[in-house]
Scaffold this motif. Structure first.
Motif, PDB file in Angstrom:
ATOM      1  N   ARG A 119       1.307   8.945  11.844  1.00 53.74           N
ATOM      2  CA  ARG A 119       0.921   9.648  10.617  1.00 53.74           C
ATOM      3  C   ARG A 119       1.637   8.984   9.443  1.00 53.74           C
ATOM      4  O   ARG A 119       2.850   8.736   9.501  1.00 53.74           O
ATOM      5  N   LEU A 169      -3.227  10.181   7.010  1.00 50.65           N
ATOM      6  CA  LEU A 169      -2.568  11.414   6.587  1.00 50.65           C
ATOM      7  C   LEU A 169      -2.892  12.539   7.566  1.00 50.65           C
ATOM      8  O   LEU A 169      -2.081  13.433   7.802  1.00 50.65           O
ATOM      9  N   THR A 191      -4.724   1.624   7.394  1.00 55.02           N
ATOM     10  CA  THR A 191      -4.522   2.938   6.754  1.00 55.02           C
ATOM     11  C   THR A 191      -5.885   3.593   6.522  1.00 55.02           C
ATOM     12  O   THR A 191      -6.904   2.920   6.392  1.00 55.02           O
ATOM     13  N   THR A 235       0.832   7.233  -0.370  1.00 53.11           N
ATOM     14  CA  THR A 235       1.433   7.491  -1.682  1.00 53.11           C
ATOM     15  C   THR A 235       2.955   7.584  -1.600  1.00 53.11           C
ATOM     16  O   THR A 235       3.616   7.817  -2.613  1.00 53.11           O
ATOM     17  N   ASP A 236       3.511   7.418  -0.412  1.00 52.16           N
ATOM     18  CA  ASP A 236       4.939   7.656  -0.189  1.00 52.16           C
ATOM     19  C   ASP A 236       5.565   6.387   0.418  1.00 52.16           C
ATOM     20  O   ASP A 236       5.269   6.034   1.567  1.00 52.16           O
ATOM     21  N   SER A 293       7.337   6.700   3.783  1.00 50.79           N
ATOM     22  CA  SER A 293       6.383   6.902   4.871  1.00 50.79           C
ATOM     23  C   SER A 293       5.748   5.568   5.274  1.00 50.79           C
ATOM     24  O   SER A 293       5.592   5.267   6.467  1.00 50.79           O
ATOM     25  N   ASP A 324       1.488   8.450   4.864  1.00 56.78           N
ATOM     26  CA  ASP A 324       0.920   8.785   3.556  1.00 56.78           C
ATOM     27  C   ASP A 324       1.096   7.572   2.649  1.00 56.78           C
ATOM     28  O   ASP A 324       2.228   7.186   2.333  1.00 56.78           O
ATOM     29  N   VAL A 376      -3.659   7.566  -4.838  1.00 57.47           N
ATOM     30  CA  VAL A 376      -4.042   7.192  -3.461  1.00 57.47           C
ATOM     31  C   VAL A 376      -4.683   5.803  -3.447  1.00 57.47           C
ATOM     32  O   VAL A 376      -4.267   4.915  -2.698  1.00 57.47           O
TER      33      VAL A 376
END
Ligand code: NAD
Length: 252
Positions: A61, A39, A13, A65-66, A69, A63, A114
């Motif tokens: 792609r 991201l 990541t 924080t999700d 995802s 994220d 994050v």
């Protein structure tokens, strides 16, 4: 270059940024197949161009924080390459400037979301797959600021101390199930993150140089080789630990 990661599948990541991009390259160089996650689509595609690794590397792609995802990312790695052996949870942001009392709650929360919750979410998505296949190696990017502090970085320092705690907690829970969990602690590394700070605070880099007894700042490659080792079977007995790659920063 040794092929110590032959047959292994990794994700990185923040793989569009300085440390993540080079880590993805070094993992491929050592024989792994790698999913680069970021991201930013542009940054991720830039990493694909940089590595030029053909079918051994892909961009998704994501994220951190999700949770949905990140679960999608793990599934994408499994769909494409069949498994997930190494996860480098490395996405991060910084916040430099305000003294603690002037940091807004929103600014503080964003860095934590994050840098710290993002690592929790990443591991939450990765661990079920690693358990299902019988093991794996997770490497979380903390920082020398996970074991020390400097002024004007309260949120960042807090987040990186938290990453170390989370790494230790995960290692205690999962090491006997074949999942090793470690943290890498870079000193100041020449990346876009540091270039942006130098632009805002001219002289920032020179000031930090004095904190590195080795006499230079780090390179993404310095960190990437440590991540590759932690991901390999050569590190079979290493878990729950912090691995500084910091030119002596924490020795002072
Ligand atoms: P960078 O800014 O070059 O790269 C960070 C990447 O993370 C960027 O590509 C960005 O798009 C991505 N990102 C940001 N938020 C994201 C999100 N929510 N989901 C997915 N991706 C996201 O930074 P870097 O210097 O390569 O730093 C990588 C890691 O190393 C960070 O965790 C950072 O805190 C840590 N670190 C950096 C240094 C340094 O000196 N550069 C030192 C110690 C630790």
């Amino acid at each position: 270059m040794s092929n110590s990661l032959d047959g292994k599948v990794a994700l990185v990541t923040g793989g569009g940024g300085g440390i993540g991009r080079e880590t993805a390259k070094v993992l491929v160089d050592h024989g792994a197949r790698v999913v680069v996650a970021d991201l930013s689509e542009d940054a991720g595609n830039g990493t694909l161009e940089y590595i030029d690794g053909g079918d051994a590397v892909a961009f998704v792609r994501a994220d951190v924080t999700d949770l949905a995802s990140m679960q999608h990312l793990v599934q994408a790695a499994v769909d494409r390459y069949g498994r997930l052996d190494i996860a480098h949870n490395n996405a991060g942001i910084e916040l430099t400037g305000p003294d603690l009392a002037d940091v807004t709650v929103e600014q503080f929360d964003k860095v934590i979301a994050v840098n710290l919750t993002g690592v929790f979410i990443s591991m939450k998505a990765e661990i079920p797959q690693m358990l299902a296949q019988g093991g794996g190696s997770i490497i979380n990017t903390a920082s020398s600021l996970g074991q020390s502090a400097i002024a004007h970085q309260s949120a960042y320092v807090t987040s990186k101390h938290g990453v170390i705690g989370l790494t230790r907690a995960a290692a205690v829970e999962y090491s006997d199930k074949g999942i090793r969990v470690n943290a890498v602690l870079p000193g100041v590394i020449q990346t876009p993150m540091i270039d942006a700070l130098e632009e805002t605070y001219p002289g920032f880099k020179d000031a930090l140089l004095t904190k590195h007894p080795i006499g230079r700042l780090g390179t993404p490659h310095d960190v990437a080789e440590m991540v590759a080792w932690l991901g390999s079977d050569a590190a079979a007995f290493a878990t729950g630990s912090q691995f500084a790659v910091d030119g002596g920063y924490l020795a002072i």
